[in-house]
Each structure stands twice: as structure tokens, then as C-alpha cells.
Design an enzyme around this catalytic site. Sequence first.
Site, mmCIF file in Angstrom:
data_model
loop_
_atom_site.group_PDB
_atom_site.id
_atom_site.type_symbol
_atom_site.label_atom_id
_atom_site.label_comp_id
_atom_site.label_asym_id
_atom_site.label_seq_id
_atom_site.Cartn_x
_atom_site.Cartn_y
_atom_site.Cartn_z
ATOM 1 N N ASP A 404 0.864 -1.163 0.000
ATOM 2 C CA ASP A 404 0.000 0.000 0.000
ATOM 3 C C ASP A 404 0.910 1.224 0.000
ATOM 4 O O ASP A 404 2.080 1.121 0.349
ATOM 5 C CB ASP A 404 -0.851 -0.074 1.272
ATOM 6 N N LYS A 571 -15.349 18.159 -0.042
ATOM 7 C CA LYS A 571 -13.936 18.023 -0.400
ATOM 8 C C LYS A 571 -13.711 16.589 -0.847
ATOM 9 O O LYS A 571 -14.388 15.653 -0.391
ATOM 10 C CB LYS A 571 -13.032 18.374 0.776
ATOM 11 N N ARG A 602 -0.452 14.917 -1.456
ATOM 12 C CA ARG A 602 -1.826 14.443 -1.619
ATOM 13 C C ARG A 602 -2.692 15.672 -1.817
ATOM 14 O O ARG A 602 -2.662 16.606 -1.028
ATOM 15 C CB ARG A 602 -2.299 13.711 -0.373
ATOM 16 N N ASP A 826 -1.634 -0.948 5.902
ATOM 17 C CA ASP A 826 -1.926 -0.525 7.264
ATOM 18 C C ASP A 826 -3.379 -0.175 7.474
ATOM 19 O O ASP A 826 -3.803 0.022 8.596
ATOM 20 C CB ASP A 826 -1.062 0.678 7.625
ATOM 21 N N ASN A 829 -8.560 -0.512 4.031
ATOM 22 C CA ASN A 829 -8.681 -0.786 2.607
ATOM 23 C C ASN A 829 -7.660 -1.808 2.122
ATOM 24 O O ASN A 829 -7.703 -2.245 0.990
ATOM 25 C CB ASN A 829 -8.560 0.508 1.806
#
Lengths: 1123, 323
Positions: A404, A571, A602, A826, A829
Site C-alpha cells: 500500500d 472536499k 496528496r 496498514d 482498505n
Amino acid sequence: MLRRRLNRLFGGDEKRVDSRTIYVGNRPCPATETFIPPKFCDNRIVSSKYTIWNFLPKNLFEQFRRIANFYFLIIFLVQVIVDTPTSPVTSGLPLFFVITVTAIKQGYEDWLRHKADSEVNKYPVRVLEDGQPARKDSEKIKVGDIVEVVEDETFPCDLILLQSSRDDDTCFVTTASLDGESNHKTHYTVPDMEKDLQSLSATIECEQPQPDLYKFVGRMHIYKPEHDPAVRSLGPENLLLKGATLKNTKKIYGVAVYTGMETKMALNYQGKSQKRSAVEKSINAFLLVYLCILISKAVVCTTLKYVWQSQDGQDEPWYNQKTEKEKGTILYVKMFTDFLSFMVLFNFIIPVSMYVTVEMQKFLGSFFITWDRDFFDPEIEEGALVNTSDLNEELGQVEYVFTDKTGTLTQNNMEFIECCIDGFQYTAFSSELDSFCVTDGPVSTFQEKAGREKEELFLRALCLCHTVQVKEAGPDELGGDQVDGPASEPLRPAEQRGFIASSPDEVALVKGAMRYGFTFLGLESKTMKIKNWQNDVEEYELLHVLNFDPVRRRMSVIVRSKSGDTLLFCKGADSSIFPRVRPEEVERIRMHVQRSATEGYRTLCVAYKRLSVDEYAAADAGLREARLALQDREEKLMAVYNQVETAMSLIGATAVEDRLQEEAAQTMEALQGAGMKVWVLTGDKMETAKSTCYACRLFRRSTELLELTVRTLESGGRRREEMLHDLLFDFHRKAVQDAPPARAGVNRSWSSANPEYGFIVDGAALALVMNPSPDTNCSRYRSLFLQICQNCTAVLCCRMAPLQKAQIVKMVKNSKGSPITLSIGDGANDVSMILEAHVGIGVKGKEGRQAVRNSDYAIPKLKHLRKLLLAHGHLYYIRIAHLVQYFFYKNLCFILPQFLYQFFCGCSQQPLYDAAYLTMYNICFTSMPILAYSLLEQQIAIEVLLDNATLYRDIAKNAMLRWGPFLYWTVLAVFQGLIFFFGVKYLFSNPALQDNGQVFGNWSYGTIVFTVLVFTVTLKLALDTRHWTWINHFVIWGSLAFYVVFSFFWGGIIWPFLKQQRLYFVFFNMLSSVSAWLVIILLIVLSLLPDILLGVLRKPRGPHTQQIAVVTPLSYKHLREHY
Amino acid sequence: MKAGPSRTNRPDNTAFTQQRLPAWQPILSAGIVIPGFTLIGLAFIGVGVALFVTSQKITDLEVRGKRDTHAVLFFFQGPVFFYYGLTSYYQNFRTYGVSKDGYQLSGDTYYFNVRAWYSCAPYQYDSNNNPIVPCGSIANSMFSDTFQLYQVVNGMKKQVPLDGKGIAWWTDYNIKYSNPALVNGSFANAFSGTVKPVNWSKPVYELDPTDQANNGFLNQNFLVWMRQAALPKFQKLYGRIAEGDYAQGLPAGNYTLLINYSYPVISFGGTKKVVLSNVSWMGGKNQFLGIAYLVIGSLCIVMAMVMLIIYAKYKFTDDDEDM
């Protein structure tokens, strides 16, 4: 999607649509004429498996369901029933030992569970009866009871919160024991509850119990004498889970909805599916081979016996007359019992003790992972966690690593970097915290700035559009808003103002807004307070939260300001926001977003919308209706969300930096050096992920990137499908067909010659590949795609839904050669891919504990993966592989002489060794040294393993347990078995071996062979041991000494329980014969010679020395290039 | 509860838990193995020579068939041991090997009648259902040929005494086997109610009427027979020539062996033989050990030399690679 998948995994209750009705307080309701108290299970938790009465049968049944135990049971029964050469004790005793030890272990564990259960079940709780709290044992709680819980108590069952002592009808809980998240979560009472619980007359209709901790749908009907029944929707925010603890709240009342084994906690303790390691599969394959050997031995002996007996005078020589019984038996029955007898005689070739030793090795060996101080992370004060010890060796076999990105490769420690308002860029101050002043300071890289209202709107959006809570500290906080944090963290006092949120992005954004001067003060009874530039407190009524979900990839809030405007702030990811705002606004922002993403930040876009009264009324009605739905609530909510979040206007975008984990790059490089292919699977957008990949050195400057994303698919102006077809074939030609055949072992360091490829694919493109339109050739695409991926050094899959991650893992797992896959992640997902991969690793990150709970191993940081795989995995693999090979080896050369002896005893199933030796060989004489070896061996020192990742390639593809090494061990065993038997046989051509002329008999023969055997087999292990700790010394020499002592003891006493004192003084007499000594020494040396010789001859040309010499300088050069 | 979390969570820093136990890490390098092989080789050759020479010195004389007169051409160094040998005789048959009763043979008269586990089948009872003592196949098939050795001196036969004692294991004779206690002062009475094994010519209490210490279950020929041979071709000790004129050995000359031939072997294709042999510290004559030691010793030396060559060659190339 993920949740539903998990449900399916756990119980598959999805199809069960019926709901349960609960009468609050177990009182009849006016709506129902006849009150039939529904039957639910009581609140007894039964985690134990056995009771005193059923322990023996149930446990035995469970144990004999294992194929190995069953096999040994059959052998034992054959020995009991049929007249066999060895007494049933020889196989019964080990089996009994194994079964007893296992039963004791399981019994003890169950006793602990019983104790824990009764502690929980007898815990006193207070249940409201006629308005008065009455003390009861926890197990007596019935569904519908109203339970009182005070602060710091854990909830005894799943409760619907009816009343809280707090004014705002909330309570705080921590679910640390459920999912490890230690932050406080807010739960809400059922809206508009009346205070008098005694007179409350209500029913709750809710779904049947299901294991998902985060999902609950229900409806509450409240009946009042003079009103129509009121209906309230119930969600997970109203449900208090058993196992969670009440915090910050004096007292609550709740009605029990799920009790006992039906609580979500209990449902979640059902075990995960068992993963089996490749080594286990090898063991089973070898077992099959040995079973074949066993059966063919028995067949050969049976055949020979009857061939031999058909000769004149051999069937029944006068000195060995048959008994009446033997004479009476039909020939075929006799043959069959003979066959069974031979099976029993040779059955030691498949030892019971191997299973015990393998289990012990795995169980004890896994402690070295938990004990390793290098895995200890001082920040979270935790080390590694081993959830299953079955996969230790699999850690040394990993070929594909799926990682991930967020929280794994990166720290998930978000920091607000910059924002863009209306197309103008603002950089955050890092030092000045409280005075964002638009007019002074170089706050913008551009000359112009956005209008002040836009700025304020943007910051308000940041302050309002989230689900962050302000942590309630001690009472001293009441005074001000800029209170210092706890004394232990004096560094960044203002930022330590405790914000709690499910995602760190949100906290970063709220803190970012705080830096710019807009402070979120908290949420109190549906009112959000923010402090603006003027230090005024603005209040907004929070009307709705449109929660974040990974499919929609955005969240919204609907608030009403003091002035009465209803505003929607939203958002989310650019891809999910851009289609929902006016296109002309997009262009100004898109550039910034892309640039930020390229730098590895991000990005989130922020939009808003002013809702008219009618619009809000429609949205409100829609949301309420959807929330009350019992079935398909999520789908319905989603539809309403999508409907509301349209036609917004874009305000700006934010960029949050997620720093790389410590040593992320080195770890990735080490993994690649070890020959593993690293795939990054992330839900993040391509640019961000790509830059992370560059930062981690998964992609290098020289890497040629092959992109299969929506962008490239749409660039040609043609249909996606056509483009996909072309691109796939193009990439395939480049990466697969033109690439020179991969040279094993050294592909990375020679990469300057042939180009490296990196492959980027996104979720949409992957969906096209996986599920193309029906007219295209689905499996063809898939195999092309897989081949391309496998030929690239690194693969980046971005914009992945959780299920797609699992899909990719599954695709690789089931590809040709079934490579071993490892998933590390972690967050929630990542659970699906962690469960899917052969080895699932959870990182103890910030996104809760779900990944850790579902993983096989959990480590605090990504960097620990390096040692876990390169050192622990490597060592475990070598150890267990050697253990398995050695076990088969030692039992083959144990049984082979016994087999050969049949040719010299008329195939009469005469055992060569005494029963005690047959029994003890695997239990005592040869078991401890290999166990010690398999726990302690370090053929290559840990430091060397860590420094030279290439060493990992030596054991790739199950190298030590393939047929080649297996054949070597088998040949060695046969060679040694032959030597043992024939060496002693030639010695016995004259059985007068003592200087007094007396002769030795068959038991002396067997004892000499056995002595040679025990010593050879132990010394062979000693030769293989490269790491002699005192334990090895103790165990190896101790085993040999024990053998000698035991033999003296066993042969030195007339044992009254033995019918025949076969071994009486045999061992003494053997030792008094010089010839016996000499032959023992001779045979031991001769058996070990080839192994020593091979060991020496292999050494100067060994793979290690050369590879270390060749590879190391080159890889250092690589390092230098990139610094 | 959270008093010392770092203390409780942090793994112990011991050598064992951290896998850092001090360890000896031997590597089988050529530097050790070549001298090792040479040493082992030399030692083996030494032992081999000693064994070979010793074995050569042992004299043995095999007598097959029914010829009964032999010439001993040289002085046969004593003490000489007298063995009888059988071939194709499977004393190691499983059913044969279990067909005896250890309790009975330890002198426990209780087991004369009671059979534990019916272990002595098919020789537990005779046709009249009388218990057989000693029961079982092994005892029943006891070797029954008897031998008398004469030296022919001037045409006269002079008997060479064959001592039937000291031929069985000391522990068998003294501990493992024992006779039942006398009943009414008579050894035979102890066996009353039992019958002799069907193939025997006389009951067990008359095996050696001349010497009570060699009678019954303690008859040493019986004990030797009861110790099963390992292989179908075997020899068993019959007696020692350790007394009288022949204690020092058999002088050269003509000897006659008188065989009371009663033991059938033709039916199962077996043969019989008699071996006269002296023994050394290594036991009876057996060339195998000496030759094996010599071969393996030389093999070690050869391998050491081969390794030396290979090692020298590769060591140099290794150095080149490192350059």
C-alpha cells in the site's frame, strides 16, 4: 464494497433479510396485540470449545481428523488386530504421546478460555427493573433489557444508546480492545428520546446480527399513548459494542440488542481461513513419495515372501512349523495380513514426530520475531506481532510484494504544505502559526491573490467540512482555546490541540486552516464553532454529514450559518470533484493540482454550493428516508449523496505532504535486490503515487514507464477498447518479446544493458483489462497484462478500489508457477489484499488496527520488512527446509536396513531393531538435535543477510525443497542405509566377534546397525550445523550420550514386563568386542565421507562467494548514482 | 496499569532472544579437511594393516560333508574353538524367533503350564495336550548333532576334549536363564507333568546328566542355540579345546571327527559344516574388516590428494577473480 466482501468472508449473512424486533424493557407495546417475548440467545459468552464431559471424545475426534494422526491410528489398529512383527506399543506410544501433549495443550487453552468466559459472564451489571437498577450477572442479560453502564466500564453486550448523562446526548467510547483504535469515538443517543425510560414504550427493529463492526441498521418505533408512533433511524453511531469502554461520560442507559454469542465482538472471533505454506505442500508431496516407497517396499516383500515360499522346503521347514491358525487361513487373507505386517514394520519411515517437531519449530521459532528488538518501535512502544506461526518460512520465499502507499510507504503523518485558492497558490508558513496575514509576507508565489471572500470561504470550508473532534483534555482546558498540550510534548503546543479524526488528512487540513487563522473550536450539540481572523466565533448548525467512502472519494457537510444560509461544503479527490463543478473553474485549479501531485503531495479539491430552501428540503427528505431504510441503505444513501453533490463551485485545492517512511527507499531497494517484484497498489492518484515511487527508488531515472491509464487510453481519440488493445500489444512487445531472457540472479545489476520498465496502471484501465466488454478476448488481455507486469521491475497500480487490490493479488497468485505473494498495508482498505496474499503483513499504522488484526504478521514500520524477510524469512526457510529433508532422510536410512534384512530372514517381517529402539529413535535419540538446529541455525549471519539482499535469491522458488535436493537427500539416505546394513552383514559373516570366541545373534546385529545409524545421523546434522551455540553442543552430544546411557540401562536390567529379554546385555557385549567398535567407526566415517567431500568441493566455487564479490560493488555504484 | 509500558513491551535484550548467542562457526575448509583426511587415512591404513595381519594369523579349518579324517599340517595355536555351521537355516524367522517363553526359561515353573500370550505355538502342547517344556520352535529345533574329535596318533585314536562350558554368554548362563528349583531333591521332579519337546530325544533335565551346572535350561549348548543367529548362514560355538594336552593348541597330525549325524538339513536345502578356529582380539577370522579399513584408508589419502590439487587450482583462480 470491501465491507460487503468481508461479510461474505465472515458469515455470508447478507442473504438473510429478516430483521429482529426488540421490545425495549421487555414490555409489550400497544401496537402488538399479543406480546410474545421473542427468543434470543442469552448473554453468555462461550469461547471455550469443550466441556468436561465432551472434552475427551470431541478432542480426540478433532485430532484424528488430521490426516497424519489418522494414518498413525490406522497403523496402530492394524498392529492391534493383525499379528504383526512389532508390538502395538511401538507406534501406539508415540501416537499416545503426541495426542496427549496436544490434548493437554488444548485442554489448558480451553481452561483459560473457560476462566475468561466465567469472568465475563459473572461480571456484575445493573439492569433496570421497574425503574430501579438491579444487580445481575452479565450472563443473565436478555435482549431488550435496559442496562446501566458507568464510566470506564465495558459494555456487557451490544446496546442501543438511549440516555446519556452528558447534556449533548452523546457519549464517548474507546474501542481499543475491539480494533485497537484508542481514540475516543462519539456515539449518539437515539434522537429525541424522552427522559423517562420507565414509561418508554418502544420497539426496535434491526438487522440480524452480523460481524461488521462498523455497520448497523435499525429502526426504533416509539409509542406514546396519544401520539402516532414515532420512527427513528438507528445507525452504527447509536450502537455501543460489547467490549468497548465508556469514557468521559458518567453514566449511560442502553437497551440490549445483541447478546452473548450474537454480539459483534463474538461474531468477529470466528477464525480466519487457514493459510498453508509452500513448505507444507512440499512436505505433503514428499510424504506421498514416501508413502509410495512404503507401499512398494511392502509389496516387494510380500511378493518375495510368497515367491520364496513356493520353493521346495521353504514354505514350512521342519524347524518352523506353522500354527494351526496359520494353516487354516486362506492364502489371500494371509497375503493381505502379510502386506499389512510389512506396512507396520516399515511405517516408521513416515514419523509421527515430524509433525510434532515441525509444529514446535514453527511455534517456538515465531517467538524470535516477537522478541526481536529491532522490530521494536519506541514511538508506539510495540514490537512485531505474530498472528500465525504457520507461515514463518513463507517469509523467505516471497516473490511479489504488494504494498500500500499511504501509511506504508509513506508515514501517513500529514502536513499541510500549500493550498490553492481560486487558482492562486498559497504556501503555508511553517514557523508563524497564528497570524496568517494576507497582506504581508511572501505568501504567494504569484503576484496576485484571490479575493478576500474567496480566501475566507476556502478556510471556512476547511474548518467545517470534516468529521474531526476536539479532544477533551482535563478541566483546565475550559478556559481558552490555545491551551498548551500535555506537558510531555512541549514542542508544538498549538498543534497539539488534540484533534481526533478517522483520517490524518482531515487533521492536517484543520490544522492547516488554523495556521491560516481559522480555528475549529469544536462541535457541540450539532453546532460547529470556528474562530475567524477577527477572533470572532462563528457558529454553524451542522445539518448533515455526507460521509466519506472510498468509492465516492469525497465527503460533504451541510451546515446552516447564523445568517440562515444553507451551505454544502465538499472536499474530495480531484477526479471526483471536477465532474461535479463548473468546467470553467476546473482549468485554473487543475494545473496546481497536477503540479502538487507530481511533487508527491496528496491533493484534495474543495467545493461548495449554496442550497436554496427547496433544495435543502429535498435533500433533507432524501437523506432521512435513505437513513431509515433497512435494506440497501448504503446504496440508497449513495444515490442521494450523488444527487446532492452536483453543480458545486470549486473554491480551491489543498496539498498535504505525506512523508516517506524511514528507510523506505533502502527497504524497497533491498527487496528488489532480493529478487522480489514490488508492486505498489494505492487508491491515490497517479501523479502522487508516481512521485512516491520515484522517491522510493522503485522507479529510477533510467526506468522507462509504460502507462496504461485512462489518460493514455483516451489520448488517441479512439475508443478505449481499441486503444487498450494497441497499448497492451505494444507494451507486450517492448517488455516481453524484445527483452532478453532474464538471467537468474543477476538481472538488476546488469540493467544498464537492457532497459528497465516500470508499469503504471490505474483502476479504470484495470477494470477494462479484467472485465472487458463481451466482444473482446478477455483471457488474452489478462495474460498479456500479467506478462507485461511480470517483466517490469516495478508496477504501480493507482486509483485502486480495495477489491481491485485483492483482484490483482489473486491474479498474480494464480499465475503460472504460483509465485508466493506478500501484501503489506496498514489500513482497512488493505485488508482484502492482506487476506488474499500468501503472507499478509499489517503495519501498525495510524489508520486503526484492522489491517493488523487480519494480518499474519504485524510490524510497526515498513523498514522492518527488510529484516523480517531477508533475515528472519531466510533463516526460517533454511531451518524448516533442512528440518523436513533431514526428517525424511533419517527415517529412510533408519528403515532401509530393516527392509534389506527381510531378504535375509525369509521375508518373515522380523524387525532388525528392538522395539525400544524403534520407538525411541524418533522420539528421543534424534529429535532434539534437529529441533535445536531448526531453531538456532544461522548458516549465514544475520548482518550478512541484511547487507547482501541477493542472498535471498539463493533460496527463491522453494530451492531447498525441490525434487533435486530431495533426491540428493534420498540418495544419501539410501547410500548410508546400504552401508549400515551390508557393512555389518559382512562383519557377521563370522559372528564370532569377541576374543572369547562367543558368537553374536540377531539382536547384536540390529544394535550395531542402530548404533551406527544414531551416530551417523546425528553427526551428519553436526556437519550441517554452521552455528554452534551451547545449546547445539548440549543437545547433539547429549543425545548421543543419552543413547548410550539408555542402551546400558535398557540392556542392563531384566525388565519384568517384557516377555523376552532380547536386548539383555547385548549392548555391553557389543562394546566388549573390538571388532564391533571398529566396524562402527568405519561405517560412520564411510557414511559421512561423501557429505564432507561434497561440502568441501562445493565451497571454493560456492554461489555465495562469487555473487557477493560480483554484485556488491555494482549495487553500491547504483546507490551512489542516485544520491 | 501503564506504569512502565516501555519496560513491559520492549523485548528482552538477551543473547538468546536476539539470536546472538555466542557461537562457534566451523567451516569445512580445505585447510582442515585435507590434513584431516590424511590423518584419518593413515590411521585407517594402520588399523587395517593390524586387522589384516591378525586375521591372517588366525587359523581356521572348515569341515564340510561327511569326510571325517583330516590332516592338520601345522601346529594349530590354541585355544582352539569348535564351531558348527548351518546354511539356509533361518533362525531369524519372525514366527520362529518369538516362539519361546522367557518366563519359563528363567525357571518360573508357573509358566510350565500357563502360557503367556500363547507365544510358544505351535509347540506348546503335544498331541496329548501335555505342556512342552521348554516350549516353542527354537527349543524344539535345537541342534542335535554331537561331535567327538580324535587325534590319530600311531593309529590310535586319542580323544581331544571338547569343553562345552564358557561357550554361552556369561549373562545368559548366570542371570537370564535359570533352572527351576529342585522338587523333593530331584531335578527331574521339577519338570513333572511336562513333556520334552517333540524333536528331542531326551528331556531337558537330562541334557547333561554328568554335570548339573550344565543341565536343564543352563545347558550351554542349549543357551547358544537359543540365541538366534542374525543371518541364515551362521555358525555357533560348540566347544572349546582348552584343557589337557591340547590347551596350547592342536599339534600337526591326523585327526578324526566323529559326527553323530542326526540333524536334518536336506529338506530345506541347507548344509552343515564344522569349523575349528582360534581367535584373536578381534574375534574369529574375518578378512572383511581389515580390507575395508585398508580400502577406506587409501581412499581418504587419495581424496586428500585430489582435493589438494583442486584446491590449489581454484585458490589461484579465486585470487585472480578478486584482483
